[in-house]
Design a protein around this motif. Structure first.
Motif, PDB file in Angstrom:
ATOM      1  N   ALA A  72       0.815  -1.222   0.000  1.00 58.27           N
ATOM      2  CA  ALA A  72       0.000   0.000   0.000  1.00 58.27           C
ATOM      3  C   ALA A  72       0.850   1.275   0.000  1.00 58.27           C
ATOM      4  O   ALA A  72       0.554   2.231  -0.703  1.00 58.27           O
ATOM      5  CB  ALA A  72      -0.934  -0.019   1.205  1.00 58.27           C
ATOM      6  N   GLY A  74       3.414   3.530  -1.183  1.00 57.59           N
ATOM      7  CA  GLY A  74       4.173   3.613  -2.433  1.00 57.59           C
ATOM      8  C   GLY A  74       4.389   5.051  -2.843  1.00 57.59           C
ATOM      9  O   GLY A  74       4.271   5.975  -2.020  1.00 57.59           O
ATOM     10  N   ILE A  75       4.679   5.222  -4.116  1.00 62.77           N
ATOM     11  CA  ILE A  75       4.957   6.563  -4.631  1.00 62.77           C
ATOM     12  C   ILE A  75       3.740   7.467  -4.394  1.00 62.77           C
ATOM     13  O   ILE A  75       3.866   8.651  -4.133  1.00 62.77           O
ATOM     14  CB  ILE A  75       5.294   6.485  -6.133  1.00 62.77           C
ATOM     15  N   GLY A  76       2.562   6.867  -4.474  1.00 64.62           N
ATOM     16  CA  GLY A  76       1.325   7.624  -4.284  1.00 64.62           C
ATOM     17  C   GLY A  76       1.280   8.291  -2.911  1.00 64.62           C
ATOM     18  O   GLY A  76       0.863   9.440  -2.789  1.00 64.62           O
ATOM     19  N   ASN A  77       1.729   7.575  -1.878  1.00 69.25           N
ATOM     20  CA  ASN A  77       1.698   8.145  -0.530  1.00 69.25           C
ATOM     21  C   ASN A  77       2.744   9.230  -0.372  1.00 69.25           C
ATOM     22  O   ASN A  77       2.500  10.265   0.224  1.00 69.25           O
ATOM     23  CB  ASN A  77       2.061   7.096   0.534  1.00 69.25           C
ATOM     24  N   TYR A 155       4.513   1.356 -13.361  1.00 67.24           N
ATOM     25  CA  TYR A 155       5.111   1.525 -12.034  1.00 67.24           C
ATOM     26  C   TYR A 155       6.604   1.146 -12.077  1.00 67.24           C
ATOM     27  O   TYR A 155       7.425   1.754 -11.406  1.00 67.24           O
ATOM     28  CB  TYR A 155       4.364   0.651 -11.029  1.00 67.24           C
ATOM     29  N   PHE A 272      -6.299   3.890  -4.943  1.00 63.42           N
ATOM     30  CA  PHE A 272      -5.010   3.429  -5.481  1.00 63.42           C
ATOM     31  C   PHE A 272      -4.037   3.189  -4.343  1.00 63.42           C
ATOM     32  O   PHE A 272      -3.312   2.189  -4.326  1.00 63.42           O
ATOM     33  CB  PHE A 272      -4.451   4.496  -6.428  1.00 63.42           C
ATOM     34  N   SER A 273      -4.035   4.104  -3.382  1.00 56.74           N
ATOM     35  CA  SER A 273      -3.053   4.019  -2.312  1.00 56.74           C
ATOM     36  C   SER A 273      -3.222   2.738  -1.496  1.00 56.74           C
ATOM     37  O   SER A 273      -2.241   2.179  -1.019  1.00 56.74           O
ATOM     38  CB  SER A 273      -3.187   5.242  -1.407  1.00 56.74           C
ATOM     39  N   SER A 275      -4.018  -0.066  -2.600  1.00 57.66           N
ATOM     40  CA  SER A 275      -3.800  -1.222  -3.492  1.00 57.66           C
ATOM     41  C   SER A 275      -5.092  -1.970  -3.799  1.00 57.66           C
ATOM     42  O   SER A 275      -5.099  -3.202  -3.895  1.00 57.66           O
ATOM     43  CB  SER A 275      -2.797  -2.220  -2.894  1.00 57.66           C
TER      44      SER A 275
HETATM   45  N1  PHE Z   1      -0.319   1.857  -3.131  1.00 58.36           N
HETATM   46  C1  PHE Z   1       0.658   2.147  -4.116  1.00 58.36           C
HETATM   47  C2  PHE Z   1       1.073   3.594  -4.093  1.00 58.36           C
HETATM   48  O1  PHE Z   1       0.523   4.336  -3.350  1.00 58.36           O
HETATM   49  C3  PHE Z   1       0.100   1.809  -5.430  1.00 58.36           C
HETATM   50  C4  PHE Z   1       0.521   0.522  -5.917  1.00 58.36           C
HETATM   51  C5  PHE Z   1       0.378  -0.611  -5.158  1.00 58.36           C
HETATM   52  C6  PHE Z   1       1.111   0.446  -7.087  1.00 58.36           C
HETATM   53  C7  PHE Z   1       0.834  -1.779  -5.621  1.00 58.36           C
HETATM   54  C8  PHE Z   1       1.591  -0.702  -7.553  1.00 58.36           C
HETATM   55  C9  PHE Z   1       1.440  -1.807  -6.797  1.00 58.36           C
HETATM   56  O2  PHE Z   1       1.960   3.995  -4.806  1.00 58.36           O
END
Ligand code: PHE
Length: 524
Positions: A72, A74-77, A155, A272-273, A275
């Motif tokens: 969970a 990841g780059i998004g957070n 990703y 997305f965050s 997963s």
């Molecule tokens: N949760 C991840 C993020 O915030 C998103 C992700 C999860 C991307 C798993 C790829 C695989 O970046």
């Protein structure tokens, strides 16, 4: 469990204790991890769990929590959330984001984990088995295998860039990374393929260890380091002059910034965050011990993910204000990519006025290492889905599944890497919504923005209307007495059967209208 039982029946029967499989085979041999037993005309092969192909399991609740939080976080957070929060009302955005996490995403998380744990299978096998062998639902599971495969493509490309920035910052080239033209040149440079190879070697090296000795072990090392680095950077940034202006900007709510677009972005980001919609939680759920309670662990994962996003905001915003006290936050780019690879290197370089070039390079290196760890654990989780599918459904050994996955994924990653300036036709492949798109953009738009909420919608419909509701609630409540009659159980049943799928369907429809046809459906 290490150990097996032999009992001879009319022809020769092997009764097996969990951890070994029976596979009739002609021949007599013994080699690493494989015992071939020959009785009369019958030969049985006993295989060790792990590399040979049987399903794995996390060794503990903590292992599951760390691995799932690793997916969970990841780059998004670390980058997406802080900028989104900064531009959209600070704490006001945070409140809306939290509401989505708790009221919408949490029940979907429980649903996915419960599906995997009940079926003990990958997404295809889980949908198929729990629907009573429906081909339609099996195909929906297929969507939850193709989606992670494709999301892993873009990703991976971003992770490759992060590795490059990390190694460059480490070797003293921060000044080069901070040049405005650097990113454009780097993404079009063939040296990227070296980093591609290195990144894939790290990801597949971890996956080769299997669930317990690969994924779980890596998460147990990388996640605590990630928390420590984040804490170190937050504390360090707080000591800089003007940092408090960033904290104030981040934490003082401005509800006037909240509009329908902000609400939609918060929803997308939270989904997305955590997963969701990628089959990840179904697969990780299938590796989660039946002895443990789903509810507590899922809550820990959601809290960790949200806490990391929050602290990332406390890192990025004060850092920006410390260096540029008069910054107009609205002028920051919406895209995480341009923030990480263009804006932040310049910011780090400017820090040299406080503590010299070496000091600034160390801060940049720690930051990129932090993002790299977060990206690696996400990439591992997403790559595991097609592997689990091959192991469960195609009966491949884990080693073979890894090889097939690495090759197939490698081809797409190379194409996506080349589609950002290296090769003309890949770089402007199609036009939709009046915008010319590359192969990379195409995958991003189709799978991240479109298929993801749609799969989430189907998960809700499946758990509410196809899989027996009582089975679903029982699976979540296993180990907790009276759960099925609790208020929480009623909320989960009600929300998953009504407004959550509706919200996800609207997000899906709106994203399709916006991306492919250039208009805003329902005005949001
Ligand atoms: N949760 C991840 C993020 O915030 C998103 C992700 C999860 C991307 C798993 C790829 C695989 O970046």
């Amino acid at each position: 469990m290490a150990g097996w039982n032999l009992s001879l029946g009319r022809r020769c029967q092997l009764s097996l204790i969990a951890g070994y499989e029976y596979k009739p085979k002609v021949g007599l041999a013994y080699n690493k991890g494989t015992i071939l037993v020959n009785f009369a005309n019958d030969t049985a092969e006993l295989k060790r769990v792990g590399m040979s192909g049987l399903r794995g399991e996390f060794s503990s609740k903590l292992g599951f929590i760390l691995a799932t939080a690793g997916s969970a976080v990841g780059i998004g957070n670390l980058v997406g959330f802080p900028v989104m929060a900064a531009k959209n009302g600070g704490a006001a955005f945070l409140i809306i984001y939290l509401a989505f996490v708790v009221l919408v995403c949490f029940p979907v998380m429980l649903a996915e984990i419960a599906m995997g744990r009940a079926a003990q299978k990958n997404p295809v096998g889980s949908f198929y088995a729990l629907s009573g062998n429906s081909n339609f639902w099996g195909r929906v599971g297929g969507l939850a295998v193709v989606t992670p495969f494709m999301i892993a493509v873009f990703y991976s490309v971003i992770t490759i860039w992060i590795m490059l920035y990390l190694l460059q910052a480490l070797s003293g080239n921060l000044d080069r990374l901070a040049e405005p033209s650097a990113f454009g040149e780097i993404v079009a440079s063939p040296t990227l393929f070296i980093y591609l190879f290195l990144t894939m070697a790290v990801v597949y090296g971890i996956l080769a260890g299997g669930v317990k000795d690969g994924i779980e072990k890596a998460a147990k090392v990388l996640m605590p380091l990630l928390f420590l680095m984040l804490l170190f950077l937050v504390i360090f940034v707080m000591t800089l002059d003007n940092a408090e202006a960033g904290v104030a900007y981040y934490l003082i709510p401005d509800f006037s910034k909240i509009n329908s677009t902000v609400i939609r972005s918060a929803m997308n980001q939270a989904f997305f965050s955590l997963s969701l919609g990628m089959g990840i939680l179904i697969t990780y759920g299938s590796y989660f011990s039946r002895e443990e309670k789903i509810m507590n662990s899922t809550r820990m994962v959601a809290m960790t993910d949200t806490a990391v996003a929050f602290f990332a905001g406390l890192l990025i915003l004060p850092a920006i204000f410390a260096i540029n006290p008069d910054v107009d936050v609205q002028s920051l780019s919406d895209s995480s990519v341009s923030l990480i690879f263009s804006y932040l290197p310049q910011l780090f370089l400017e820090m040299q006025s406080f503590f010299g070039y070496t000091g600034a390079s160390i801060v940049a290196t720690v930051f990129f290492l932090l993002v790299f760890f977060a990206a690696i654990t996400s990439l591992v989780s997403i790559s595991e889905i097609p592997i689990a599918w091959m192991v469960d459904e195609k009966k491949y050994s884990r080693r073979k599944a890894l090889a097939v996955m690495a090759m197939a994924e490698g081809v797409f990653i190379v194409l996506a890497t080349m589609s950002l300036g290296m090769v003309g036709w890949l770089s402007s492949m199609v036009t939709y919504g009046d915008i010319n798109k590359s192969f990379f953009d195409m995958i991003y738009d189709l799978f991240y923005d479109t298929v993801l909420p749609f799969t989430g919608f189907l998960v809700c419909i499946f758990c509410s209307y196809r899989w027996q509701r009582s089975d679903f609630i029982n699976e979540i409540g296993k180990g907790s007495e009276n759960f099925s009659s609790s208020l929480l159980a009623s909320y989960i049943t009600l929300s998953l059967g009504t407004f959550i799928p509706l919200i996800l369907l609207l997000v899906f429809a709106n994203n399709v209208a916006q991306i492919y046809f250039g208009f805003n459906l329902l005005g949001f």
